[in-house]
Structure formats: structure tokens, C-alpha cells
Design a protein around this motif. Structure first.
Motif, PDB file in Angstrom:
ATOM      1  N   THR A  61      18.438  13.599 -17.204  1.00 12.59           N
ATOM      2  CA  THR A  61      18.450  12.140 -17.122  1.00 12.59           C
ATOM      3  C   THR A  61      17.136  11.619 -16.545  1.00 12.59           C
ATOM      4  O   THR A  61      16.554  10.658 -17.070  1.00 12.59           O
ATOM      5  N   ALA A  62      16.646  12.255 -15.475  1.00 11.25           N
ATOM      6  CA  ALA A  62      15.377  11.833 -14.876  1.00 11.25           C
ATOM      7  C   ALA A  62      14.224  12.035 -15.860  1.00 11.25           C
ATOM      8  O   ALA A  62      13.329  11.192 -15.961  1.00 11.25           O
ATOM      9  N   LEU A  63      14.252  13.145 -16.595  1.00  5.41           N
ATOM     10  CA  LEU A  63      13.209  13.386 -17.589  1.00  5.41           C
ATOM     11  C   LEU A  63      13.286  12.347 -18.704  1.00  5.41           C
ATOM     12  O   LEU A  63      12.251  11.827 -19.150  1.00  5.41           O
ATOM     13  N   ALA A  64      14.486  12.006 -19.127  1.00  5.41           N
ATOM     14  CA  ALA A  64      14.657  10.978 -20.163  1.00  5.41           C
ATOM     15  C   ALA A  64      14.087   9.645 -19.692  1.00  5.41           C
ATOM     16  O   ALA A  64      13.410   8.945 -20.456  1.00  5.41           O
ATOM     17  N   GLU A  65      14.329   9.292 -18.445  1.00  7.05           N
ATOM     18  CA  GLU A  65      13.796   8.036 -17.907  1.00  7.05           C
ATOM     19  C   GLU A  65      12.278   8.051 -17.892  1.00  7.05           C
ATOM     20  O   GLU A  65      11.629   7.069 -18.271  1.00  7.05           O
ATOM     21  N   ARG A  66      11.690   9.160 -17.480  1.00 11.94           N
ATOM     22  CA  ARG A  66      10.231   9.273 -17.429  1.00 11.94           C
ATOM     23  C   ARG A  66       9.610   9.212 -18.821  1.00 11.94           C
ATOM     24  O   ARG A  66       8.527   8.663 -18.994  1.00 11.94           O
ATOM     25  N   LEU A  67      10.287   9.799 -19.800  1.00 14.37           N
ATOM     26  CA  LEU A  67       9.767   9.810 -21.164  1.00 14.37           C
ATOM     27  C   LEU A  67      10.153   8.552 -21.940  1.00 14.37           C
ATOM     28  O   LEU A  67       9.699   8.355 -23.066  1.00 14.37           O
ATOM     29  N   GLU A  68      11.023   7.741 -21.332  1.00 12.34           N
ATOM     30  CA  GLU A  68      11.545   6.544 -21.981  1.00 12.34           C
ATOM     31  C   GLU A  68      12.220   6.904 -23.305  1.00 12.34           C
ATOM     32  O   GLU A  68      11.988   6.294 -24.338  1.00 12.34           O
ATOM     33  N   LEU A  69      13.079   7.937 -23.216  1.00 15.98           N
ATOM     34  CA  LEU A  69      13.861   8.411 -24.351  1.00 15.98           C
ATOM     35  C   LEU A  69      15.337   8.369 -23.985  1.00 15.98           C
ATOM     36  O   LEU A  69      15.693   8.372 -22.799  1.00 15.98           O
ATOM     37  N   SER A  70      16.180   8.391 -24.974  1.00 17.07           N
ATOM     38  CA  SER A  70      17.611   8.504 -24.720  1.00 17.07           C
ATOM     39  C   SER A  70      17.902   9.915 -24.209  1.00 17.07           C
ATOM     40  O   SER A  70      17.115  10.849 -24.429  1.00 17.07           O
ATOM     41  N   THR A  71      19.037  10.074 -23.556  1.00 22.37           N
ATOM     42  CA  THR A  71      19.403  11.416 -23.084  1.00 22.37           C
ATOM     43  C   THR A  71      19.623  12.358 -24.266  1.00 22.37           C
ATOM     44  O   THR A  71      19.326  13.545 -24.166  1.00 22.37           O
ATOM     45  N   ALA A  72      20.113  11.823 -25.382  1.00 24.80           N
ATOM     46  CA  ALA A  72      20.286  12.666 -26.573  1.00 24.80           C
ATOM     47  C   ALA A  72      18.930  13.156 -27.086  1.00 24.80           C
ATOM     48  O   ALA A  72      18.773  14.334 -27.430  1.00 24.80           O
ATOM     49  N   PRO A 155       6.665  -2.859 -17.514  1.00 23.05           N
ATOM     50  CA  PRO A 155       7.177  -2.717 -16.147  1.00 23.05           C
ATOM     51  C   PRO A 155       6.673  -1.420 -15.526  1.00 23.05           C
ATOM     52  O   PRO A 155       6.353  -0.471 -16.249  1.00 23.05           O
ATOM     53  N   PRO A 156       6.608  -1.360 -14.205  1.00 26.73           N
ATOM     54  CA  PRO A 156       6.209  -0.103 -13.564  1.00 26.73           C
ATOM     55  C   PRO A 156       7.175   0.999 -13.951  1.00 26.73           C
ATOM     56  O   PRO A 156       8.364   0.759 -14.137  1.00 26.73           O
ATOM     57  N   ARG A 157       6.656   2.213 -14.107  1.00 30.55           N
ATOM     58  CA  ARG A 157       7.508   3.350 -14.442  1.00 30.55           C
ATOM     59  C   ARG A 157       7.005   4.577 -13.709  1.00 30.55           C
ATOM     60  O   ARG A 157       5.864   4.599 -13.237  1.00 30.55           O
ATOM     61  N   ALA A 158       7.838   5.561 -13.630  1.00 31.18           N
ATOM     62  CA  ALA A 158       7.470   6.804 -12.954  1.00 31.18           C
ATOM     63  C   ALA A 158       6.345   7.481 -13.731  1.00 31.18           C
ATOM     64  O   ALA A 158       6.383   7.561 -14.947  1.00 31.18           O
ATOM     65  N   ARG A 159       5.358   7.922 -13.007  1.00 32.12           N
ATOM     66  CA  ARG A 159       4.215   8.629 -13.602  1.00 32.12           C
ATOM     67  C   ARG A 159       4.158  10.034 -13.035  1.00 32.12           C
ATOM     68  O   ARG A 159       4.681  10.306 -11.965  1.00 32.12           O
ATOM     69  N   ALA A 160       3.472  10.904 -13.740  1.00 31.50           N
ATOM     70  CA  ALA A 160       3.327  12.269 -13.274  1.00 31.50           C
ATOM     71  C   ALA A 160       2.329  12.354 -12.122  1.00 31.50           C
ATOM     72  O   ALA A 160       2.306  13.324 -11.395  1.00 31.50           O
ATOM     73  N   TRP A 161       1.513  11.332 -11.926  1.00 31.73           N
ATOM     74  CA  TRP A 161       0.488  11.349 -10.888  1.00 31.73           C
ATOM     75  C   TRP A 161       0.233   9.925 -10.430  1.00 31.73           C
ATOM     76  O   TRP A 161       0.645   8.971 -11.056  1.00 31.73           O
ATOM     77  N   LYS A 162      -0.502   9.816  -9.334  1.00 35.25           N
ATOM     78  CA  LYS A 162      -0.820   8.507  -8.777  1.00 35.25           C
ATOM     79  C   LYS A 162      -2.143   8.619  -8.043  1.00 35.25           C
ATOM     80  O   LYS A 162      -2.385   9.590  -7.325  1.00 35.25           O
ATOM     81  N   ALA A 163      -2.991   7.612  -8.193  1.00 34.02           N
ATOM     82  CA  ALA A 163      -4.270   7.592  -7.498  1.00 34.02           C
ATOM     83  C   ALA A 163      -4.047   7.302  -6.022  1.00 34.02           C
ATOM     84  O   ALA A 163      -3.133   6.567  -5.658  1.00 34.02           O
ATOM     85  N   PRO A 164      -4.888   7.855  -5.143  1.00 33.56           N
ATOM     86  CA  PRO A 164      -4.761   7.572  -3.707  1.00 33.56           C
ATOM     87  C   PRO A 164      -4.883   6.060  -3.456  1.00 33.56           C
ATOM     88  O   PRO A 164      -5.686   5.381  -4.084  1.00 33.56           O
ATOM     89  N   GLY A 165      -4.051   5.565  -2.565  1.00 32.60           N
ATOM     90  CA  GLY A 165      -4.096   4.154  -2.211  1.00 32.60           C
ATOM     91  C   GLY A 165      -3.360   3.260  -3.199  1.00 32.60           C
ATOM     92  O   GLY A 165      -3.278   2.058  -3.009  1.00 32.60           O
ATOM     93  N   GLU A 166      -2.812   3.829  -4.246  1.00 30.90           N
ATOM     94  CA  GLU A 166      -2.135   3.028  -5.267  1.00 30.90           C
ATOM     95  C   GLU A 166      -0.671   2.856  -4.850  1.00 30.90           C
ATOM     96  O   GLU A 166       0.004   3.819  -4.541  1.00 30.90           O
ATOM     97  N   THR A 167      -0.221   1.630  -4.855  1.00 30.30           N
ATOM     98  CA  THR A 167       1.149   1.372  -4.434  1.00 30.30           C
ATOM     99  C   THR A 167       1.950   0.645  -5.490  1.00 30.30           C
ATOM    100  O   THR A 167       3.149   0.463  -5.353  1.00 30.30           O
ATOM    101  N   SER A 168       1.321   0.214  -6.571  1.00 27.35           N
ATOM    102  CA  SER A 168       2.014  -0.631  -7.537  1.00 27.35           C
ATOM    103  C   SER A 168       2.814   0.135  -8.576  1.00 27.35           C
ATOM    104  O   SER A 168       3.491  -0.449  -9.376  1.00 27.35           O
TER     105      SER A 168
END
Length: 172
Positions: A61-72, A155-168
């Protein structure tokens, strides 16, 4: 048959830095295609692997959310990753009914053997500049990221990485 000349849209007089950013986006696509070819997986599966490598095991489910895909649809991605030896499912120790998708260490190693030298070369390039110049580069790139984000209408979404100091951005 002769191919027509490729037309480049005119945006007026673009700064050399702006043109180089466009080129950077193009070579990033090339690098990701080469990495996908190295692992013998498609772009969606590569993006899934990027998340698994960066944050570790994820529920489907978490992977589906990150990929913006259905669970199927993500079930198919996971099946392909398992079939190609890049990941496997394990019982979720925090949810006895759930599973986690775990990247295979050998696949992580193969991916990182391509990624680390590239990241190291980029990091070495910026370190050739003085500390004051590095701050200017960081400020410029942060402004560019903000400009892209402001025009992405996403909209903001989960990313595999984030730059230092980035909060958005949303994090795992």
C-alpha cells in the motif's frame, strides 16, 4: 525518407544556465534509462526500486501511494520485481496480515554501483568551487526547484530523497 528538422520552442533569449538545466533534465532521463537497462526493468519498476533502496522495506500500500498507482497495479510491479530477482515479499512484523516488499541486496549493489560514481562526480564538481560560490549554487538550485514546484500544480508527495533544509515535501 528524410526526417524533418526538430524544432526547438522559442522562449526568447534563455540564459546559458537555463539551457544547461534543460540539458541536465535530458541526461537525467538518459541515466535513468541506462540504470533501468542495467537492471532489466522498466521505468515504473525502477522508480519502485528507488523508493525501496532509499527508505527500505515498504508495504504494498505504501509503495502504491509513492508510485501513485492502484494497489492492484502495484501488485503487478511487485510480481515483476520478484520474478526478476530485485525484491521479495516478507511478512510484516508489525501487521500479521500484511507483507513488506524488501529490495534484494544484490540489486541494491548493482544499482548503487552505477549511482554512487555519478553522485560522487557531481559532488566533486561542486566542491571545486569556493564555499561562497557553493552557497550561491545552492541558493540558485533551491530557487529553481521552487520555481518548478510552483508550476507543477501537484500536491506534495512522498519522495525517495530530500534536499537538506527542505521542508515542503512529504517524507516517508
Amino acid at each position: 525518407m528524410v526526417e524533418p528538422a526538430q524544432q526547438t520552442p522559442s522562449f526568447g533569449e534563455s540564459h546559458d544556465a537555463t539551457l544547461l538545466l534543460r540539458e541536465l533534465l535530458d541526461v537525467t532521463d538518459d541515466f535513468e534509462r541506462a540504470l533501468g537497462d542495467e537492471l532489466a526493468i522498466n521505468q515504473t519498476d525502477l522508480t519502485a526500486m528507488q523508493h525501496l533502496i532509499a527508505v527500505g522495506p515498504l508495504s504494498p500500500t505504501a509503495l502504491a501511494e509513492r508510485l501513485e498507482l492502484s494497489t492492484a497495479a502495484v501488485t503487478t510491479v511487485i510480481d515483476r520485481l520478484e520474478a526478476s530477482g530485485h525484491a521479495h515479499r516478507v511478512p510484516n512484523p508489525d501487521d500479521r496480515r500484511g507483507t513488506l516488499v524488501v529490495p534484494e541486496p544484490a540489486s541494491i549493489g548493482r544499482a548503487m554501483s552505477r549511482i554512487i560514481p555519478m553522485v560522487s562526480a557531481v559532488d566533486a564538481a561542486v566542491r571545486e568551487f569556493s564555499p561562497d560560490e557553493q552557497q550561491i549554487i545552492v541558493r540558485y538550485l533551491r530557487t529553481v526547484v521552487d520555481a518548478y514546484r510552483g508550476h507543477a500544480d501537484a500536491p506534495p508527495r512522498a519522495r525517495a530523497w530530500k534536499a537538506p533544509g527542505e521542508t515542503s515535501r512529504e517524507r516517508p
